[in-house]
Each structure stands twice: as structure tokens, then as C-alpha cells.
Design a protein around this motif. Sequence first.
Motif, PDB file in Angstrom:
ATOM      1  N   TYR A 394       0.832  -1.208   0.000  1.00 56.82           N
ATOM      2  CA  TYR A 394       0.000   0.000   0.000  1.00 56.82           C
ATOM      3  C   TYR A 394       0.867   1.260   0.000  1.00 56.82           C
ATOM      4  CZ  TYR A 394      -2.768   3.776   2.072  1.00 56.82           C
ATOM      5  OH  TYR A 394      -3.360   4.980   2.332  1.00 56.82           O
ATOM      6  N   VAL A 395       1.869   1.293   0.863  1.00 54.56           N
ATOM      7  CA  VAL A 395       2.747   2.465   0.950  1.00 54.56           C
ATOM      8  C   VAL A 395       3.488   2.663  -0.369  1.00 54.56           C
ATOM      9  CG1 VAL A 395       4.791   3.410   2.107  1.00 54.56           C
ATOM     10  CG2 VAL A 395       2.991   2.291   3.450  1.00 54.56           C
ATOM     11  N   HIS A 396       3.960   1.561  -0.959  1.00 59.59           N
ATOM     12  CA  HIS A 396       4.691   1.664  -2.233  1.00 59.59           C
ATOM     13  C   HIS A 396       3.781   2.193  -3.339  1.00 59.59           C
ATOM     14  CE1 HIS A 396       7.520   0.612  -5.445  1.00 59.59           C
ATOM     15  NE2 HIS A 396       6.494   0.054  -6.072  1.00 59.59           N
ATOM     16  N   LEU A 397       2.540   1.693  -3.426  1.00 60.57           N
ATOM     17  CA  LEU A 397       1.631   2.113  -4.494  1.00 60.57           C
ATOM     18  C   LEU A 397       1.129   3.544  -4.285  1.00 60.57           C
ATOM     19  CD1 LEU A 397      -0.387  -1.180  -5.048  1.00 60.57           C
ATOM     20  CD2 LEU A 397       1.336  -0.173  -6.552  1.00 60.57           C
ATOM     21  N   CYS A 398       1.008   3.976  -3.033  1.00 62.11           N
ATOM     22  CA  CYS A 398       0.645   5.377  -2.774  1.00 62.11           C
ATOM     23  C   CYS A 398       1.702   6.307  -3.351  1.00 62.11           C
ATOM     24  CB  CYS A 398       0.494   5.618  -1.271  1.00 62.11           C
ATOM     25  SG  CYS A 398      -1.071   5.058  -0.595  1.00 62.11           S
ATOM     26  N   TRP A 399       2.952   5.893  -3.214  1.00 62.59           N
ATOM     27  CA  TRP A 399       4.037   6.686  -3.805  1.00 62.59           C
ATOM     28  C   TRP A 399       4.034   6.554  -5.325  1.00 62.59           C
ATOM     29  CZ3 TRP A 399       8.079   4.509  -6.649  1.00 62.59           C
ATOM     30  CH2 TRP A 399       9.027   5.426  -7.123  1.00 62.59           C
ATOM     31  N   LYS A 400       3.922   5.323  -5.810  1.00 65.78           N
ATOM     32  CA  LYS A 400       4.055   5.056  -7.243  1.00 65.78           C
ATOM     33  C   LYS A 400       2.915   5.676  -8.041  1.00 65.78           C
ATOM     34  CE  LYS A 400       6.215   2.486 -10.460  1.00 65.78           C
ATOM     35  NZ  LYS A 400       7.654   2.552 -10.745  1.00 65.78           N
ATOM     36  N   ASN A 401       1.686   5.523  -7.546  1.00 65.14           N
ATOM     37  CA  ASN A 401       0.517   5.935  -8.331  1.00 65.14           C
ATOM     38  C   ASN A 401      -0.042   7.299  -7.950  1.00 65.14           C
ATOM     39  OD1 ASN A 401       0.735   3.490  -9.600  1.00 65.14           O
ATOM     40  ND2 ASN A 401      -0.971   2.527  -8.498  1.00 65.14           N
ATOM     41  N   HIS A 402       0.268   7.750  -6.714  1.00 70.07           N
ATOM     42  CA  HIS A 402      -0.348   9.008  -6.253  1.00 70.07           C
ATOM     43  C   HIS A 402       0.673  10.027  -5.767  1.00 70.07           C
ATOM     44  CE1 HIS A 402      -4.203   6.970  -6.585  1.00 70.07           C
ATOM     45  NE2 HIS A 402      -3.727   5.980  -5.851  1.00 70.07           N
ATOM     46  N   ASN A 403       1.966   9.739  -5.974  1.00 69.11           N
ATOM     47  CA  ASN A 403       3.013  10.684  -5.600  1.00 69.11           C
ATOM     48  C   ASN A 403       2.887  11.118  -4.138  1.00 69.11           C
ATOM     49  OD1 ASN A 403       5.274  12.336  -6.117  1.00 69.11           O
ATOM     50  ND2 ASN A 403       3.950  14.126  -6.399  1.00 69.11           N
ATOM     51  N   ARG A 404       2.645  10.129  -3.282  1.00 71.09           N
ATOM     52  CA  ARG A 404       2.375  10.447  -1.883  1.00 71.09           C
ATOM     53  C   ARG A 404       3.285   9.667  -0.946  1.00 71.09           C
ATOM     54  NH1 ARG A 404      -2.704   8.413   1.505  1.00 71.09           N
ATOM     55  NH2 ARG A 404      -2.165   9.334   3.500  1.00 71.09           N
ATOM     56  N   ASN A 405       3.815  10.353   0.039  1.00 71.21           N
ATOM     57  CA  ASN A 405       4.574   9.721   1.115  1.00 71.21           C
ATOM     58  C   ASN A 405       3.650   9.614   2.322  1.00 71.21           C
ATOM     59  OD1 ASN A 405       6.275   8.956   3.194  1.00 71.21           O
ATOM     60  ND2 ASN A 405       7.887  10.440   2.720  1.00 71.21           N
ATOM     61  N   VAL A 406       3.159   8.402   2.614  1.00 71.42           N
ATOM     62  CA  VAL A 406       2.143   8.244   3.662  1.00 71.42           C
ATOM     63  C   VAL A 406       2.694   8.551   5.050  1.00 71.42           C
ATOM     64  CG1 VAL A 406       0.862   6.520   2.351  1.00 71.42           C
ATOM     65  CG2 VAL A 406       2.638   5.785   3.950  1.00 71.42           C
ATOM     66  N   PHE A 407       4.023   8.608   5.185  1.00 72.70           N
ATOM     67  CA  PHE A 407       4.604   8.901   6.495  1.00 72.70           C
ATOM     68  C   PHE A 407       4.562  10.393   6.825  1.00 72.70           C
ATOM     69  CE2 PHE A 407       6.667   4.846   5.501  1.00 72.70           C
ATOM     70  CZ  PHE A 407       6.390   4.159   6.658  1.00 72.70           C
ATOM     71  N   GLU A 408       4.348  11.219   5.796  1.00 71.26           N
ATOM     72  CA  GLU A 408       4.253  12.658   6.033  1.00 71.26           C
ATOM     73  C   GLU A 408       2.827  12.994   6.446  1.00 71.26           C
ATOM     74  OE1 GLU A 408       6.647  14.629   6.210  1.00 71.26           O
ATOM     75  OE2 GLU A 408       8.220  13.372   5.322  1.00 71.26           O
ATOM     76  N   PRO A 409       2.636  13.638   7.596  1.00 65.42           N
ATOM     77  CA  PRO A 409       1.270  13.935   8.063  1.00 65.42           C
ATOM     78  C   PRO A 409       0.567  14.923   7.139  1.00 65.42           C
ATOM     79  CG  PRO A 409       2.909  15.077   9.411  1.00 65.42           C
ATOM     80  CD  PRO A 409       3.674  14.155   8.505  1.00 65.42           C
ATOM     81  N   VAL A 410      -0.736  14.709   6.961  1.00 65.18           N
ATOM     82  CA  VAL A 410      -1.540  15.631   6.165  1.00 65.18           C
ATOM     83  C   VAL A 410      -1.986  16.763   7.077  1.00 65.18           C
ATOM     84  CG1 VAL A 410      -3.610  15.884   4.759  1.00 65.18           C
ATOM     85  CG2 VAL A 410      -2.326  13.732   4.716  1.00 65.18           C
ATOM     86  N   THR A 411      -1.473  17.962   6.844  1.00 65.25           N
ATOM     87  CA  THR A 411      -1.771  19.099   7.719  1.00 65.25           C
ATOM     88  C   THR A 411      -3.078  19.762   7.302  1.00 65.25           C
ATOM     89  OG1 THR A 411      -0.450  20.520   6.288  1.00 65.25           O
ATOM     90  CG2 THR A 411       0.660  19.534   8.161  1.00 65.25           C
TER      91      THR A 411
END
Length: 765
Positions: A394-411
Motif C-alpha cells: 500500500y505504501v509503495h503504491l501510494c508513492w508510485k501511483n499518487h506521488n504520496r509519502n504516507v509517512f508525512e502527516p496531512v496538515t
Amino acid sequence: MKKFERLYEGTTTQRNPTLLNEIYTELYITESESGEISNEHEVRQIETQSRRAATAETAIKCNDIFRPLPGQDKAIRTVLTKGVAGIGKTVSVQKFILDWAEGKENQDVQLIFPLPFREINLMKDKKLSLTDLLHVSFPESKELEISRDEYKVLFIFDGLDECRLSLDFQSDVRLCDVSESASVDVLLMSLIVGNLLPSALIWITSKPAAAYLVPSECVHRVTEVRGFNEPQKEEYFRKRISDQSLANTIISHLKSSRSLYIMCHIPVFCWISATVLEKMLNRAESGEIPKTLTQMYTHFLILQTNIKHKKDYEKKVTDEDLILKLGKVAFQQLVKGNLIFYEEDLRECGIDVTEASVYSGLCTQIFREEFGLYQEKVFCFVHLSIQEHLAALYVHLCWKNHNRNVFEPVTKQSFWSKAKDWFKLNSSKHVSLTELHQKAVDEALQSNNGHLDLFLRFLLGFSVESHQILLQGLMKQTRSSSDTNEKTAEHIKMKIRIIDSPEKSINLFHCLNELGDRSLVEEIQQYLKSGRISEAKLSSSQWSAVIFVLLTSEEELNEFCLDKFVKVTNKPENMKVLQKLLPVIKESRSVQLSNCGLTDEGCAALASALRSNPSHLRELNLSLNKLGSSSMNLLSAGLEDPHCKLEKLRLYNCGVTDEGFAALASALRSNPSHLRQLDLSVNKLGDSVKQLSHVLQNPLCKLEKLWLSLCGVTDKGCAALASALRSNPSHLTELSLSWNKLGDSGVKCFCVVLKDPHCKLEKLW
């Protein structure tokens, strides 16, 4: 107990499910010293347990869990069984029940009530009597009066680490009547303590970190499931795979990858590996045979999607969509430290319960519906490692497909702030793979219990090019990436250089292995093979590599000799190296520290390491070190540990004083049955050698070789030794008393010993 008549290995959703009785391989279970909390990484425990010899501890068969060992006369009522995730605790419970239900074992027990904590948690807000609880959970027990002594009853509480009840054993609230209602936590505590049904047997299983929840005074035996030892690993695959040629091929393949073969210590991983490799090697199939953990688990995921396609399921949901949603659940619950989750958690991630059920090989429902007792449906992944793999995907695909680092909090942003960002040209800043990986590495290193260790290995493994190809058949990946793993590997090496934790270093080396980078390991292997390690000035990262290489190489752990790593003439440097290599020392069967300038501080560190794993060491050589009284006291404390199995102890020319020798003799009297060779030559023992005679005359003493050359032994000491040997003459085969001033009376004493027909002395000088 009809529901236990047909138990299957793994999941029954396989096309050809395997009956547990057909495949069961006897797990390695040992009697452990206590139920104390363990703060070690679970991955580290797996590494350690996979190397322990089968002869190191007293093994106990699953069906003998309540039977006293030879020499134990105290009845065993409550057993606590520890073991890391997936090691076989629940399987052991199931096998026990299955053999009992089939009339094979433990027929003195009339009733068994298995109550997993996962199910008990769902009743935490209810008030029930024990009778009500059993009638609801086991309707067939309604006609029984369990309070009567005519029934011998066993309660099994599986998964203490998953307990969500408030088990306060210091509370004065106690229950004695099976018909009296109380909260479920009070019911459990009253059963465990023995106020409620004091004649009932209790079996509790737990991961090591939660074992402390039950006070040690309430537990009569602590056992530990060690999983499969080396022979049992092969036995499992030969039972599991009917084609023995194919079984041999699978075993050979797994042995070729150290990280895979270590994981085969866990029965669940053996099941996953057998499922994958049997399919891949039993037919002409293109693609690389799994060589890393990530590849193995991804192939298992692909197999589960194939199984799902064969089910009668008509909803239009793609594999990609559902696996991504399951991955989100897996990641969220992993970060929270949860092994179980609820229907609400699935809904929050957009998953319908019916949808999740088609992937029962990955995620399973764990609840009963009798009488509406449970209000919520509860789920878990088939094994923690499967949850970690899906979370990493999930974490890998969030980065690959959505340009997202899930470890960075959404402010949270204000409306105007969001509008301002909308018009920024750089609002879609590229998140690099290196940024994601470095953040994941840092998060894993901050975990005290290692709950992100395997997750990190999987995440890094997904980024390897060969794995990208494997994922293409399963997942759509919307963007290509030119990012490489070189910076990630360098970041990991930098962390290895600065962290002072062998446990965390070991996992980082496994991470480098997933990335295909073995530069540090290969460098050290060359040093070890060439014998130049003692000449090298090793950095901290290189010392970590030494520890990793030695701990993952069985051949190197048979003997630890400090001479290999440092020049023995440099005494201060010896102690620095000794401190660094303590993780290796405590895993070695033979430790050679002769003439290394061992100080009291060094001896304290050594004693601490050996106490943490006392049953492994067989030979200890501390000759030519000046050991003061404090050092001897520390050493003796380790020797008197009942789990110490030391067979050879060499203390030649160590300057042992009367006080130090008294501590040693006392330790040997407390634990006399393992030592076979003792060298005390060139120590001024004098008449204090009499204390050794008390050890020798103990019928449990099995000492075979004793060296006392140049020890100042007098006629009095000689008489004491001879008297002890007359009392227990059948073991000692070699005795050295050279360079001691023995008079005629001393010699005559031994002449009497030699005439004894039971005397086994072959060498006396």
C-alpha cells in the motif's frame, strides 16, 4: 468437540486443503525459566531461536505440556506458553485438542474449553457467570455441571498478547461460584488464580512481550515454542510435499537464501513457502523463483487472487482496488500496533465485509454468532507478516501511483491557504523514492519492539526492478520512475555506522539484502576468510557487519575466539572488541578468551551476556587472565543458574583466590550435573581444595577430567579429594595433581581409590 475433528493447515480456501493431522510436524517446545517481559525485537528473537541447538534445553512434547518432567513431583495446574508471532502456539493448542478429541492423548481430561482472547475481548463489557459464558460459547455444555469434581476441566486462553481486558491481579475482587455473575476480566482472573474451579487446568499462550500480564506466582510452568529446528524444517516439507524429489528441490532452494531459510523457523512461513514453491516448481512457469521475502509473499498474494477468481462471487470489484484497500487497513492497524480490527475499520477504508471474505487466505473473520453474544464482527490477517507485506505494498503504491509519502502527516489548511497552493506551479512536487525510503527507515529505527522491521524489508523489496515486473501482472502502476535505490542503500549504511544496536543493525543488513546490496557483508567475509580481521582497523559499521555475518552463519558460531578479531597483546583494545562482540559471544557454544587481559568490567559484561542465554554455552576458556574475587563471583553466579549447561571450564593460571574459589565451589554444588572438564591448574588453592570434594562426592556430579597441577594441594586436601572419589568413583577418568607436594599419606589415599572396582580413573599424574 466436533469442530476440532477436521482441522486444516493454513486456510481451508485452498483448492486442496491439507488436514492438520496429516502434515503436523512436532514443534520444538522447551521449558523456559520465567514469564518475564521481553523487549527484544521479534525478528531478533527469530534469528536467535533459529540457531539454538535441539539439545540446548529440555524439550517437551505438545501433549505432555501438563506432565511433570523426570524429577519434578509438583503438580502442574497453570501453563504459560510463549512464542513469537506465527511460531506455532495456536497450532500446538489445536493439535493438543485434536489428539484429545480422537482419544489418543490426555484422556484423564473430560472437558476442554478453548477460549481465544480475540473472542473474549468481544465480551469485555458484559457481566456473565462462568456457567453462562460456557453455555453461550459451547451450547453442548448445557447439560454438564462443571462445578462438580467428577469432571477434570481444561481452559485454554490463546493469545494473551491480544487481550483487551483489564487484568488487575492486585485487585481484591475474586469469584468462587460458577453461577455468580461478574465482568469477564474478573471471571478470567479468578480462574487463573484458582479461586474459581481450583482443580481446573489452565493453559495460556502469549507472545513474549505480554507474558508479564500474568504474575509468575500464578504460573506453575512456563514453556516456549521455538518453532522448527533444522531437522524439523526439512521434515515439514517432506510431509507437506508428496513428491519427494520436488520436496528436495524446495529445501535446496530455501537453503540457498539465508534470509528465507531463517524464516522457515516459523511454521506459517513454511506453509507460505510450500504453497508458493510447489505451484511454481511443479509446472513449467516463466519468471524468477522467489529468492527474497518480498518475492515470496508477492507470489503468495498472486496465488490468493487466483483462488478468489474460482469462487462464486459476482460483485464488480477489481483485485487491484480491493488489495489496495486491504493494504490501507493493514498499514493503519500496523502503525497503531493492532493485530485485530473491526467492521468499522474496513468500512473506513471503503471495504464491504462480503468483499473482504473472498480474500480469506489473507484476511479472516474471527467471531461467533451464537445467541447474539458478539455485537461486532472482528477480523485479522492470517499472519502478521501478511499484514506487513500488504501494508508495504500500500505504501509503495501510494508513492508510485499518487506521488504520496504516507509517512508525512496531512496538515489541516485554511480555505485561503488551499486556494493559494492550488495556483502554485510547484504544488505537485515530486516525492522521490529516496525520501519515502529514508522516512520509512527512520520510523522503523524509532520502534522499540521492531514492529516495522519486516514491513521495511518488504517496502524496500518492492522497489527492485525485478519486483516491479512481478507486480505488473497484479497492479496497475501509473507512472514510471527513474529513481534508484543507491541513495537508500547509502542512507541505510550511514544508519548502520551510527546506531549502537546489533538488533537494529541486523534488520538493516537484511534490508540491504532485499535491495541486492551486500557490499558491507562481502567486505567482512573477505576479512574473515583471509584471517586479516585482527590486523584491520574496523569502523563501527564494519563491526556491525561482523556481528551480522557471524550471527547468520552457523559455522562461525561453533567457537568464538577473540584472537581472530584483535591482537592479544593489546589488552585495552581487547576489551573494546569484547564489548562490541557480546551479541556473538552469547550465541557461541565455545568461547575462547585466553590471555586477553580480561578486567572485572569485561568479566561483568561477559557474565551479563552469558546469563541472557545460559543454556547455549558448552565451553569457556578464561585461562591466563587475572580474575579477582568480583570476577569469580560474577562467573559463579552464571554457573549456578539451573539453565547453565557448561561442560568445559578452563581457569588455568587465573590467580583464583580462596574467596573466588569458594564462590566457584558453591556454584558447582548448586548445579553439579553438567560440568565434565575443569582446569584449575596454577592457582594457589591449598587446603581450600577441600571445598571441591563436596562437589565430587555429590551423586549428581559427572566430572570426568580435573586438573589441579601446581595448586599447592597438601596431604589434607588430597585426603579430602580421595574420600570424595570413594563416595562417587564412577565418573572421573583423568586427574592431574602434578607439582603438588604430596606426602606418603596423600599417595596412599589414592591407592585406596584405585583399588575400588567402580573407579574409572584412567590417567593419574
